[in-house]
Design a protein around this motif. Structure first.
Motif, PDB file in Angstrom:
ATOM      1  N   MET A 227       0.632  -1.247  -0.044  1.00  0.00           N
ATOM      2  CA  MET A 227       0.051   0.046  -0.127  1.00  0.00           C
ATOM      3  C   MET A 227       1.080   1.049  -0.109  1.00  0.00           C
ATOM      4  SD  MET A 227      -3.514  -0.948   2.280  1.00  0.00           S
ATOM      5  CE  MET A 227      -2.711  -0.442   3.837  1.00  0.00           C
ATOM      6  N   HIS A 228       2.112   1.139  -0.276  1.00  0.00           N
ATOM      7  CA  HIS A 228       3.044   2.347  -0.328  1.00  0.00           C
ATOM      8  C   HIS A 228       2.793   3.208  -1.403  1.00  0.00           C
ATOM      9  CE1 HIS A 228       6.698   4.645   0.873  1.00  0.00           C
ATOM     10  NE2 HIS A 228       6.919   4.608  -0.638  1.00  0.00           N
ATOM     11  N   ALA A 229       2.118   2.879  -2.397  1.00  0.00           N
ATOM     12  CA  ALA A 229       1.815   3.847  -3.564  1.00  0.00           C
ATOM     13  C   ALA A 229       0.574   4.275  -3.484  1.00  0.00           C
ATOM     14  CB  ALA A 229       1.793   3.063  -4.937  1.00  0.00           C
ATOM     15  N   GLU A 230      -0.127   3.915  -2.380  1.00  0.00           N
ATOM     16  CA  GLU A 230      -1.536   4.358  -1.983  1.00  0.00           C
ATOM     17  C   GLU A 230      -1.763   5.768  -1.926  1.00  0.00           C
ATOM     18  OE1 GLU A 230      -5.263   5.180  -2.030  1.00  0.00           O
ATOM     19  OE2 GLU A 230      -4.831   3.185  -2.273  1.00  0.00           O
ATOM     20  N   THR A 231      -2.486   6.829  -2.703  1.00  0.00           N
ATOM     21  CA  THR A 231      -2.226   8.257  -2.512  1.00  0.00           C
ATOM     22  C   THR A 231      -3.066   8.800  -1.312  1.00  0.00           C
ATOM     23  OG1 THR A 231      -4.391   8.183  -3.980  1.00  0.00           O
ATOM     24  CG2 THR A 231      -2.205   8.435  -4.959  1.00  0.00           C
ATOM     25  N   ARG A 232      -3.810   7.843  -0.493  1.00  0.00           N
ATOM     26  CA  ARG A 232      -4.747   8.255   0.588  1.00  0.00           C
ATOM     27  C   ARG A 232      -4.011   7.895   1.888  1.00  0.00           C
ATOM     28  NH1 ARG A 232      -9.769   4.671  -1.556  1.00  0.00           N
ATOM     29  NH2 ARG A 232      -7.953   3.620  -2.271  1.00  0.00           N
ATOM     30  N   LEU A 233      -2.911   7.376   1.669  1.00  0.00           N
ATOM     31  CA  LEU A 233      -2.140   7.161   3.039  1.00  0.00           C
ATOM     32  C   LEU A 233      -0.677   7.964   3.188  1.00  0.00           C
ATOM     33  CD1 LEU A 233      -2.892   3.402   3.418  1.00  0.00           C
ATOM     34  CD2 LEU A 233      -3.684   5.513   4.720  1.00  0.00           C
ATOM     35  N   PRO A 234      -0.196   8.280   4.267  1.00  0.00           N
ATOM     36  CA  PRO A 234       1.178   8.716   4.011  1.00  0.00           C
ATOM     37  C   PRO A 234       2.197   7.964   3.610  1.00  0.00           C
ATOM     38  CG  PRO A 234       0.445   8.226   6.279  1.00  0.00           C
ATOM     39  CD  PRO A 234      -0.666   7.764   5.505  1.00  0.00           C
ATOM     40  N   ARG A 235       3.167   8.518   2.931  1.00  0.00           N
ATOM     41  CA  ARG A 235       4.410   7.833   2.248  1.00  0.00           C
ATOM     42  C   ARG A 235       5.719   7.931   3.018  1.00  0.00           C
ATOM     43  NH1 ARG A 235       2.807   9.223  -3.812  1.00  0.00           N
ATOM     44  NH2 ARG A 235       0.917   7.983  -4.353  1.00  0.00           N
ATOM     45  N   ASN A 236       5.888   8.838   3.895  1.00  0.00           N
ATOM     46  CA  ASN A 236       6.901   9.007   4.849  1.00  0.00           C
ATOM     47  C   ASN A 236       6.676   9.569   6.023  1.00  0.00           C
ATOM     48  OD1 ASN A 236       6.370  12.270   4.803  1.00  0.00           O
ATOM     49  ND2 ASN A 236       7.162  11.863   2.359  1.00  0.00           N
ATOM     50  N   GLY A 237       7.652   9.903   6.764  1.00  0.00           N
ATOM     51  CA  GLY A 237       7.529  10.145   8.150  1.00  0.00           C
ATOM     52  C   GLY A 237       7.019  11.330   8.308  1.00  0.00           C
ATOM     53  N   LYS A 238       7.215  12.448   7.378  1.00  0.00           N
ATOM     54  CA  LYS A 238       6.548  13.716   7.799  1.00  0.00           C
ATOM     55  C   LYS A 238       5.115  13.898   7.182  1.00  0.00           C
ATOM     56  CE  LYS A 238       6.842  18.172   5.403  1.00  0.00           C
ATOM     57  NZ  LYS A 238       7.702  18.826   4.174  1.00  0.00           N
ATOM     58  N   GLU A 239       4.612  12.852   6.251  1.00  0.00           N
ATOM     59  CA  GLU A 239       3.501  12.850   5.970  1.00  0.00           C
ATOM     60  C   GLU A 239       2.660  12.041   7.166  1.00  0.00           C
ATOM     61  OE1 GLU A 239       2.941  11.022   1.863  1.00  0.00           O
ATOM     62  OE2 GLU A 239       3.752  12.882   1.159  1.00  0.00           O
ATOM     63  N   GLY A 240       3.315  11.170   7.716  1.00  0.00           N
ATOM     64  CA  GLY A 240       2.654  10.286   8.606  1.00  0.00           C
ATOM     65  C   GLY A 240       2.573  10.974   9.784  1.00  0.00           C
ATOM     66  N   ILE A 241       3.386  11.999  10.258  1.00  0.00           N
ATOM     67  CA  ILE A 241       3.010  13.041  11.455  1.00  0.00           C
ATOM     68  C   ILE A 241       1.775  13.683  11.353  1.00  0.00           C
ATOM     69  CG2 ILE A 241       3.989  15.046  12.638  1.00  0.00           C
ATOM     70  CD1 ILE A 241       6.696  13.639  12.501  1.00  0.00           C
ATOM     71  N   LEU A 242       1.665  14.565   9.895  1.00  0.00           N
ATOM     72  CA  LEU A 242       0.507  15.049   9.421  1.00  0.00           C
ATOM     73  C   LEU A 242      -0.703  14.261   9.545  1.00  0.00           C
ATOM     74  CD1 LEU A 242      -0.669  17.865   8.590  1.00  0.00           C
ATOM     75  CD2 LEU A 242      -0.019  16.921   6.146  1.00  0.00           C
ATOM     76  N   PHE A 243      -0.650  13.082   9.106  1.00  0.00           N
ATOM     77  CA  PHE A 243      -1.747  12.146   9.108  1.00  0.00           C
ATOM     78  C   PHE A 243      -2.192  12.062  10.490  1.00  0.00           C
ATOM     79  CE2 PHE A 243      -3.707   7.751   8.455  1.00  0.00           C
ATOM     80  CZ  PHE A 243      -4.762   8.311   7.374  1.00  0.00           C
ATOM     81  N   LEU A 244      -1.303  11.694  11.438  1.00  0.00           N
ATOM     82  CA  LEU A 244      -1.756  11.606  12.705  1.00  0.00           C
ATOM     83  C   LEU A 244      -2.154  12.579  13.519  1.00  0.00           C
ATOM     84  CD1 LEU A 244      -1.454   9.809  15.378  1.00  0.00           C
ATOM     85  CD2 LEU A 244       1.055  10.728  15.664  1.00  0.00           C
ATOM     86  N   LEU A 245      -1.737  13.783  13.282  1.00  0.00           N
ATOM     87  CA  LEU A 245      -2.166  15.106  13.637  1.00  0.00           C
ATOM     88  C   LEU A 245      -3.560  15.305  13.221  1.00  0.00           C
ATOM     89  CD1 LEU A 245       0.993  17.289  13.350  1.00  0.00           C
ATOM     90  CD2 LEU A 245       0.080  16.564  15.608  1.00  0.00           C
ATOM     91  N   ILE A 246      -3.703  15.104  12.077  1.00  0.00           N
ATOM     92  CA  ILE A 246      -5.125  15.395  11.749  1.00  0.00           C
ATOM     93  C   ILE A 246      -6.235  14.557  12.341  1.00  0.00           C
ATOM     94  CG2 ILE A 246      -6.790  15.486   9.743  1.00  0.00           C
ATOM     95  CD1 ILE A 246      -4.365  16.098   7.835  1.00  0.00           C
ATOM     96  N   ILE A 247      -5.945  13.188  12.235  1.00  0.00           N
ATOM     97  CA  ILE A 247      -6.837  12.371  12.912  1.00  0.00           C
ATOM     98  C   ILE A 247      -7.008  12.689  14.606  1.00  0.00           C
ATOM     99  CG2 ILE A 247      -7.155   9.829  13.477  1.00  0.00           C
ATOM    100  CD1 ILE A 247      -6.079   9.289  10.911  1.00  0.00           C
ATOM    101  N   SER A 248      -5.694  12.668  15.153  1.00  0.00           N
ATOM    102  CA  SER A 248      -5.808  12.711  16.617  1.00  0.00           C
ATOM    103  C   SER A 248      -6.519  14.100  17.045  1.00  0.00           C
ATOM    104  CB  SER A 248      -4.473  12.800  17.135  1.00  0.00           C
ATOM    105  OG  SER A 248      -3.608  13.776  16.837  1.00  0.00           O
ATOM    106  N   ILE A 249      -6.433  15.212  16.480  1.00  0.00           N
ATOM    107  CA  ILE A 249      -6.908  16.490  16.739  1.00  0.00           C
ATOM    108  C   ILE A 249      -8.124  16.529  16.447  1.00  0.00           C
ATOM    109  CG2 ILE A 249      -6.719  18.928  16.009  1.00  0.00           C
ATOM    110  CD1 ILE A 249      -3.818  19.001  15.798  1.00  0.00           C
ATOM    111  N   LEU A 250      -8.725  15.943  15.389  1.00  0.00           N
ATOM    112  CA  LEU A 250     -10.345  15.982  15.046  1.00  0.00           C
ATOM    113  C   LEU A 250     -10.838  15.165  16.097  1.00  0.00           C
ATOM    114  CD1 LEU A 250     -10.198  15.753  11.399  1.00  0.00           C
ATOM    115  CD2 LEU A 250     -11.222  17.497  12.566  1.00  0.00           C
ATOM    116  N   SER A 251     -10.326  13.860  16.405  1.00  0.00           N
ATOM    117  CA  SER A 251     -10.751  12.842  17.020  1.00  0.00           C
ATOM    118  C   SER A 251     -11.058  13.595  18.639  1.00  0.00           C
ATOM    119  CB  SER A 251     -10.107  11.711  17.075  1.00  0.00           C
ATOM    120  OG  SER A 251     -10.207  10.905  15.720  1.00  0.00           O
TER     121      SER A 251
END
Length: 167
Positions: free
Chosen positions: A1-25
């Motif tokens: 799923m590395h090429a999946e455009t809906r998921l983070p592809r690197n650490g920086k994107e992973g942090i952003l993904f986590l921030l979005i989900i956790s802050i909203l949640s």
């Protein structure tokens, strides 16, 4: 799923993904749960908002140190090679929300009351299913779709820049 455009592809994107989900949640789930416990009012909401930064730190730590490692070990036992993106995401959310809702049904009450007691254990069978349901639907309908949309937007922008560089 590395090429999946809906998921983070690197650490920086992973942090952003986590921030979005956790802050909203945290900003949606906590006020709903506290409102159901204490009633929905401006005062209850303002009391909840004061606790949210502390709870957000706890949520992020629990995701990274507890839920994430457990889910990464359990997922391969349930996911098959032919399972699609949506099935994998749904199972991932289900497992994460289960673990986090169990822990936060206890820790959240301690943080909200600023007191460690046995009360969360006494009311666990009453509170946990409700908390799980609220968290699950917030994650499925709001937090994850917004985070995946952000990733898709970032990756589309990156693809456009890469295409522009080729010409």
């Amino acid at each position: 799923m590395h090429a999946e455009t809906r998921l983070p592809r690197n650490g920086k994107e992973g942090i952003l993904f986590l921030l979005i989900i956790s802050i909203l949640s945290v900003n949606i789930i906590a006020p709903i749960i506290v409102g159901l416990e204490r009633g929905f009012s401006k005062e209850v909401y303002l009391d909840t908002v004061k606790i949210i930064p502390f709870m957000w730190i706890i949520v992020v730590l629990l995701v990274k140190l507890v839920a994430g490692p457990i889910v990464s070990k359990v997922m391969p036992k349930f996911v098959g090679q032919t399972d699609g993106f949506n099935a994998r995401v749904l199972l991932n959310i289900l497992l994460n929300v289960t673990i986090l809702s169990i822990l936060l049904s206890i820790i959240g009450m301690w943080g909200g009351t600023k007191e460690i007691s046995l009360e969360p254990f006494r009311n666990f069978l009453h509170n946990w299913p409700r908390n799980f349901g609220i968290a699950f639907w917030v994650e499925i309908l709001i937090a994850h779709p917004i985070a995946r949309f952000a990733m898709k937007t970032i990756h589309a922008r990156q693809a456009r820049k890469a295409a522009d560089r080729q010409f």
